[in-house]
Design a protein around this motif. Structure first.
Motif, short mmCIF file in Angstrom:
data_model
loop_
_atom_site.label_atom_id
_atom_site.label_comp_id
_atom_site.label_asym_id
_atom_site.label_seq_id
_atom_site.Cartn_x
_atom_site.Cartn_y
_atom_site.Cartn_z
N UNK A 12 18.24 29.68 32.79
CA UNK A 12 18.76 30.64 33.75
C UNK A 12 19.19 29.89 35.01
N UNK A 13 20.19 30.42 35.69
CA UNK A 13 20.62 29.81 36.95
C UNK A 13 19.45 29.88 37.93
N UNK A 14 19.06 28.74 38.48
CA UNK A 14 17.97 28.71 39.44
C UNK A 14 18.49 28.62 40.87
N UNK A 15 19.73 28.25 41.02
CA UNK A 15 20.39 28.19 42.32
C UNK A 15 21.82 28.68 42.11
N UNK A 16 22.24 29.64 42.88
CA UNK A 16 23.61 30.12 42.77
C UNK A 16 23.85 30.93 41.51
N UNK A 17 25.10 30.92 41.09
CA UNK A 17 25.52 31.73 39.95
C UNK A 17 26.46 30.92 39.06
N UNK A 18 26.23 30.98 37.76
CA UNK A 18 27.10 30.33 36.79
C UNK A 18 28.17 31.32 36.35
N UNK A 19 29.43 30.86 36.32
CA UNK A 19 30.55 31.70 35.91
C UNK A 19 31.47 30.90 35.00
N UNK A 20 32.45 31.57 34.45
CA UNK A 20 33.43 30.90 33.61
C UNK A 20 34.09 29.77 34.39
N UNK A 21 34.27 28.62 33.72
CA UNK A 21 34.92 27.48 34.35
C UNK A 21 34.23 26.18 33.97
N UNK A 22 34.72 25.08 34.54
CA UNK A 22 34.16 23.76 34.20
C UNK A 22 32.74 23.58 34.75
N UNK A 23 31.98 22.75 34.06
CA UNK A 23 30.60 22.45 34.47
C UNK A 23 30.25 21.03 34.03
N UNK A 24 29.19 20.51 34.60
CA UNK A 24 28.70 19.18 34.24
C UNK A 24 27.27 19.31 33.72
N UNK A 25 27.00 18.67 32.61
CA UNK A 25 25.66 18.66 32.04
C UNK A 25 25.06 17.27 32.11
N UNK A 26 23.76 17.22 32.30
CA UNK A 26 23.02 15.96 32.30
C UNK A 26 21.75 16.18 31.50
N UNK A 27 21.30 15.14 30.83
CA UNK A 27 20.08 15.27 30.04
C UNK A 27 19.29 13.96 30.05
N UNK A 28 18.00 14.10 29.95
CA UNK A 28 17.09 12.96 29.83
C UNK A 28 16.21 13.23 28.62
N UNK A 29 16.33 12.37 27.62
CA UNK A 29 15.51 12.48 26.41
C UNK A 29 14.37 11.47 26.49
N UNK A 30 13.14 11.95 26.36
CA UNK A 30 11.97 11.08 26.31
C UNK A 30 11.57 11.01 24.83
N UNK A 31 11.58 9.81 24.29
CA UNK A 31 11.34 9.60 22.87
C UNK A 31 10.11 8.74 22.65
N UNK A 32 9.45 8.99 21.53
CA UNK A 32 8.32 8.16 21.10
C UNK A 32 8.75 7.42 19.85
N UNK A 33 8.45 6.13 19.82
CA UNK A 33 8.74 5.32 18.64
C UNK A 33 7.53 5.33 17.71
N UNK A 34 7.75 4.98 16.47
CA UNK A 34 6.66 4.92 15.50
C UNK A 34 5.54 3.98 15.93
N UNK A 35 5.86 2.94 16.72
CA UNK A 35 4.83 2.00 17.17
C UNK A 35 4.04 2.53 18.36
#
Length: 158
Positions: A89-112
């Motif tokens: 959900x939008x936590x600041x402001x309002x999301x509407x139709x149009x361009x947007x930027x996404x960012x992500x951080x994946x934290x992964x565990x290896x078999x070791x």
């Protein structure tokens, strides 16, 4: 292949978010995209941010966290990976139709047992508003009749 190409930044970001994301009637959005992991990787947590700034300077920000328990890491280890999906959900402001930027951080565990993280960003996302649902005149009449009947029932039993 998997995450991690190019060090701690995923260099092939063209496919980590879906190109078009739907904004729901409450201003939330399903953040989603494909994810392919290496054979020894399991998703622990995925942190996702979506931001939008419109020409008039207004915009919105949504954030979400996907716990690894809600993601099929085994399927993501297969060629082509598997989609990740989480609602925000939008936590600041309002999301509407149009361009947007996404960012992500994946934290992964290896078999070791070691933990690694990778991030990516994508400024080619387009937010789409749902098509308005037209209420037909007969639907309005039916709704009015239901409301009148409910009111009559309340008065009858009070």
């Amino acid at each position: 292949m998997g995450l991690g190409m190019g060090g701690d930044v995923v260099t092939d970001t063209a496919g980590n978010f879906e190109r078009v994301l739907q904004v729901d009637a409450q201003g939330g959005v399903w953040l989603q995209g494909p994810l392919e992991l290496a054979a020894d990787q399991t998703l622990s947590t995925l942190y996702v941010w979506l931001s939008q700034t419109r020409e008039d300077g207004t915009g919105g920000v949504a954030t979400a966290v996907l716990d690894g328990g809600g993601f099929n890491s085994a399927a993501a280890r297969q060629a082509g990976g598997t989609p990740w999906r989480t609602q925000a959900n939008a936590v600041h402001g309002e999301l509407r139709a149009g361009p947007a930027t996404g960012m992500a951080l994946a934290v992964l565990t290896r078999d070791d047992g070691s933990t690694i993280s990778y991030w990516w960003s994508d400024n080619g996302i387009h937010l789409k508003q749902p098509a308005p649902v037209a209420v037909q005149p007969h639907d309005k009449n039916a709704l009015a009749a239901e409301l009148l009947q409910a009111a009559a029932n309340i008065l009858k039993h009070s």
